[in-house]
Design a protein around this motif. Structure first.
Motif, short mmCIF file in Angstrom:
data_model
loop_
_atom_site.label_atom_id
_atom_site.label_comp_id
_atom_site.label_asym_id
_atom_site.label_seq_id
_atom_site.Cartn_x
_atom_site.Cartn_y
_atom_site.Cartn_z
N ARG A 37 -4.78 -0.72 -5.53
CA ARG A 37 -4.03 -0.37 -4.33
C ARG A 37 -3.66 1.13 -4.37
O ARG A 37 -4.33 1.94 -3.75
CB ARG A 37 -2.79 -1.28 -4.22
CG ARG A 37 -2.22 -1.35 -2.82
CD ARG A 37 -1.34 -0.19 -2.48
NE ARG A 37 -0.16 -0.13 -3.34
CZ ARG A 37 0.63 0.95 -3.41
NH1 ARG A 37 0.38 2.03 -2.68
NH2 ARG A 37 1.68 0.97 -4.21
N ASP A 38 -2.67 1.51 -5.16
CA ASP A 38 -2.30 2.93 -5.22
C ASP A 38 -3.48 3.73 -5.79
O ASP A 38 -3.82 4.82 -5.31
CB ASP A 38 -1.07 3.12 -6.11
CG ASP A 38 -0.18 4.26 -5.66
OD1 ASP A 38 -0.73 5.31 -5.34
OD2 ASP A 38 1.05 4.11 -5.63
N HIS A 224 8.01 2.53 -10.72
CA HIS A 224 6.77 2.94 -10.04
C HIS A 224 6.85 4.47 -9.95
O HIS A 224 7.54 5.01 -9.09
CB HIS A 224 6.68 2.31 -8.65
CG HIS A 224 5.44 2.70 -7.90
ND1 HIS A 224 4.40 1.84 -7.69
CD2 HIS A 224 5.08 3.86 -7.32
CE1 HIS A 224 3.44 2.46 -7.03
NE2 HIS A 224 3.84 3.69 -6.78
N HIS A 226 5.14 8.51 -10.10
CA HIS A 226 3.95 9.33 -9.84
C HIS A 226 4.01 10.59 -10.72
O HIS A 226 5.06 11.00 -11.19
CB HIS A 226 3.86 9.67 -8.35
CG HIS A 226 3.25 8.53 -7.57
ND1 HIS A 226 1.92 8.43 -7.32
CD2 HIS A 226 3.82 7.41 -7.04
CE1 HIS A 226 1.67 7.32 -6.65
NE2 HIS A 226 2.82 6.67 -6.46
N ASN A 260 -0.66 7.70 -10.83
CA ASN A 260 0.42 6.81 -11.29
C ASN A 260 0.52 6.88 -12.82
O ASN A 260 -0.29 7.53 -13.47
CB ASN A 260 0.08 5.35 -10.92
CG ASN A 260 0.24 5.07 -9.44
OD1 ASN A 260 -0.69 5.15 -8.66
ND2 ASN A 260 1.44 4.74 -9.04
ZN ZN Z 1 2.87 4.93 -5.32
#
Ligand code: ZN
Ligand code: KIV
Length: 540
Positions: A37-38, A224, A226, A260
């Motif tokens: 997804r990400d 979560h 980055h 990520n």
């Molecule tokens: Zn994200």
């Protein structure tokens, strides 16, 4: 004895036998993988449904607790890929992402419905910047959205995750109000995104501690992060020390912009430094890490940098004489992890005299499941390779097999002949022969600025399909002068469609021709609507 930080952060409680299993559950850090997804949102990555399924199956084999399989409302292709994964992958929880609108949530549930274990992940931004410039919503509207979305998701599934997007730049009191609303509406996981990679470890950890103190209810807290400032793994681990029991991460650290948290780094940090992290544990079968990293790199076309922690080519290489001497005497002088623990085994080499049975056995020993049909074509390619290369390594075989398995569609064009030439001040030329699905042979000979340019031009002329090369990368699969090259390229058509392709060969020009054809084959394939997850040649 001094306590580790993890011990200090845990509530002190006398241990009875009964409390041991509770402790195990409390100390288990769930690994939530968002590669599909990400990770898939990284610029230039576009995986088709077959490739996504290939990765999802490997993630499940790796032992990830939750697979975020995609954002179903984003496109028909994303929807169908999530649906295919939900049908086939049974061990991990399959999660779909959605915004807060009912249409998003309903579509997300439709995609994950058939998974035995499923989760809906809904999110809405809570920072002033996002609310004003992106959502154009007031705080009250955001609170209502969060409440309604979580309730709607809970009407479908028991496992609902809520994320206040841009959490690390949100007004803390307001974000907490929204988080409490989410829990009161039924959220079981609160994920705190550092969406733009703005957080620093101590501060992110404090934020999570404070959230745990303030928000009442039964929920798991999740990180979560980055990597915009290169702090994503450090921030995630600070979150874990502050009580997070889910870490969102991606293989090779891929994801929006700088990416990520790299799953392999988070996992190996927790395992390697258990003196620091106390009793914390993860479910990951670490000896699958390297293979998963290679698979993701190969299918996404995102090369792993040589000095990347844990899975980079140099992660266990020692260049200086002093280091080599030390490692030869005692591995732990310069290695804090055993390469075997991440799946870097001593290669069992195969050569041109190896037969089909030895090849099949080798593949089995590598833990790869493959059908007879895929085995036959992989074996044929292995033989071709062994004729041209002295030793065929595990990495070569893995690359061949992955390519064999990932290509689920029919070929419109097949490369049957390629000749290139240059020298004596002449312009590079390429002559190509391509067979179509209908059996017609297309030929073209052209010149170009370089050999690869000439090949691409010849393919354009032969097929009549125009594609502008916008990105090109070539990496070698293993070491040595006769290593196989893996070429990834991205093309844009005159209609503005972007498509990626990859090719593998001992010759970089041949690999480029294969990559170009792979891209235009994808383009001409029938729509994803016809994708049947159970009708694939095999799986790893
Ligand atoms: Zn994200
Ligand atoms: O970075 C982010 O905020 C996200 C959310 C959707 C969780 O990816």
């Amino acid at each position: 004895m001094t306590k580790t930080k993890a011990e200090k952060s845990k509530p002190t409680k006398s241990k009875s036998n009964d409390s041991k299993s509770n402790d195990a559950a409390k100390n288990h850090v769930q690994i939530f993988d968002t590669t599909l997804r990400d990770g898939e949102q990284s610029p230039g990555i576009s995986l088709d449904a077959g490739e996504k399924l290939e990765i999802a199956e490997q993630l499940s084999r790796l032992g990830v607790d939750i697979i975020e399989a995609g954002f179903p409302v984003a496109s028909q292709g994303d929807f169908e890929a999530v649906q295919a994964i939900a049908k086939v992958v049974t061990d991990s929880i399959i999660c779909g992402l959605c915004r807060t609108s009912y249409a998003d949530i309903d579509r997300c549930f439709e995609a994950i419905e058939s998974a035995p274990k499923k989760r809906i992940h809904t999110f809405i931004a809570t920072s002033e910047s996002h609310m004003k410039h992106k959502l154009k919503m007031t705080r009250e509207q955001v609170k209502t959205e969060a409440s309604q979305a979580v309730s709607r998701a809970r009407s479908y599934v028991d496992d609902v995750e809520f994320s206040p997007e841009d959490g690390s730049r949100s007004d803390f009191d307001f974000m907490c109000e929204v988080l409490q609303i989410a829990v009161d509406s039924g959220a079981t996981v609160l994920n705190i995104p550092d969406t733009v990679g703005f957080g620093v470890p101590e501060e992110y950890g404090k934020t999570l501690t404070e959230i745990r103190n303030r928000i009442k209810g039964d929920y798991i807290i999740s990180t979560h992060c980055h990597d915009d400032l290169g702090l994503t793994v450090a921030n995630s681990l600070a979150g874990v020390m502050a009580g997070a029991r889910q870490v969102e991460c991606a293989i090779n650290g891929i994801g929006e912009r700088a990416g990520n948290a790299a799953l392999e780094e988070v996992v190996m940090a927790i395992n390697t430094r258990n003196d620091y992290f106390g009793d914390l544990s993860v479910n990951i079968k670490t000896d699958e890490l390297l293979r998963t990293s290679r698979l993701v790199s190969q299918l996404t076309g995102y090369a792993v940098q040589h000095n990347k922690a844990v899975v980079g080519r140099n992660a266990f290489s020692h260049e200086s004489g002093i280091h080599q001497h030390g490692v030869l005497n005692e591995r732990t002088t310069y290695e804090i992890m055993d390469p075997k623990d991440i799946g870097q085994n001593t290669n069992l080499y195969l050569g041109k005299h190896s037969g089909r049975a030895a090849f099949a056995n080798h593949i089995k020993e590598m833990g790869i499941t493959i059908t007879a049909e895929a085995l036959n074509s992989a074996f044929k390619r292995f033989k071709d390779l062994a004729d041209r290369k002295k030793v065929v390594t595990d990495a070569d075989i893995e690359a061949l097999v992955v390519e064999e398995l990932a290509d689920t569609g029919e070929y419109e064009f097949e490369l049957v002949g390629l000749e290139c030439g240059t020298g004596n001040g002449k312009e590079p030329t390429a002559s190509i022969k391509i067979k179509t699905k209908g059996g017609e042979v297309l030929e073209a000979s052209t010149t170009g600025g370089g050999m690869i340019d000439a090949v691409c031009q010849a393919i354009r002329e032969a097929t009549g399909i125009d594609g502008k090369l916008v990105d090109f990368s070539a990496v070698s699969v293993s070491a040595g002068e006769d290593a196989m090259a893996e070429v990834s390229m991205r093309l844009t058509t005159p209609e503005g469609i972007e498509i990626s392709g990859r090719g593998l060969s001992i010759d970089v020009v041949e690999a480029s021709a294969a990559a170009y054809l792979n891209a235009i084959n994808k383009l001409s394939r029938t729509s994803l609507e016809t994708f049947d997850p159970t009708d694939r040649p095999g799986h790893i």
